[in-house]
Design an enzyme around this catalytic site. Sequence first.
Site, short mmCIF file in Angstrom:
data_model
loop_
_atom_site.label_atom_id
_atom_site.label_comp_id
_atom_site.label_asym_id
_atom_site.label_seq_id
_atom_site.Cartn_x
_atom_site.Cartn_y
_atom_site.Cartn_z
N LYS A 85 0.85 -1.19 0.00
CA LYS A 85 0.00 0.00 0.00
C LYS A 85 0.89 1.24 0.00
O LYS A 85 1.78 1.38 0.84
CB LYS A 85 -0.88 0.01 1.24
CG LYS A 85 -1.98 -1.03 1.21
CD LYS A 85 -2.72 -1.11 2.53
CE LYS A 85 -3.56 0.11 2.81
NZ LYS A 85 -4.30 -0.03 4.09
N ILE A 86 0.61 2.12 -0.95
CA ILE A 86 1.44 3.31 -1.08
C ILE A 86 0.54 4.53 -1.14
O ILE A 86 -0.31 4.64 -2.04
CB ILE A 86 2.30 3.22 -2.37
CG1 ILE A 86 3.17 1.95 -2.30
CG2 ILE A 86 3.14 4.48 -2.55
CD1 ILE A 86 4.01 1.71 -3.53
#
Length: 226
Positions: A85-86
């Site tokens: 997750k960015i």
Amino acid sequence: MKILIDSADIKAIEKLYECFPVCGVTTNPSLLSKENKDPYEVLKRIRAFIGEDELHVESLCKRAEDIVDEALAITRILGDDTYVKIPVTAEGVKAIKRLRELGIKTTATAIFTLGQAYISALAGASYVAPYVNRIEMQGEDGTQTALNIQEALRASELECKVLAASFKRIDQVEMLIIKNIDAITLSPAMLSSLLDNDGTKAAIKDFDKAFKTLKRENMSITLDRH
Ligand code: E4P
């Protein structure tokens, strides 16, 4: 539509997996900090329990190069079915592009607008995660934003899917179920409350009460009810 559990609480995850048709787990730094243990030990336990199901793990780095290094470490430790997750900053999108080239799956997270989602999808994210309730807290329509993103992605040739997140009410979830959103992630409490209804409890009570009036000698089979 896929349903994932938004939690790092292994006991809650194990319990929900027994009953609910879920296909993965999303975590974030706040959820991991609540466990008050080594985050990677928590994540490894979740991975061991869910097998090859999706696990979404958030990067804490801010610079693209550092995010890429962290993503490589995350997938080395937790396996290929792990989505990194960015958060959608410019550095985040740069990292998503690079990770796509490296074959690492990413989830662009903390999405508040269609523009952020579309750029992330073009950069190569596997999922974009609009934060439905947090969008509402900004005075915008969170479910509509998620649906607009889905419509734009389906109209494009991009493979990116919507993973709607940050729900606080059942009506937010049901609005997205109606439109067959790609995926949602729900806290244990939100997931459990999908089955919780006073009418259902009252109906079960009524049926039990009625059934107890039957004489046992009139039954060819007796079912022990608990
Ligand atoms: C998404 O993956 C996030 O973990 C989460 O849904 C954010 O929700 P919150 O608004 O409850 O923090």
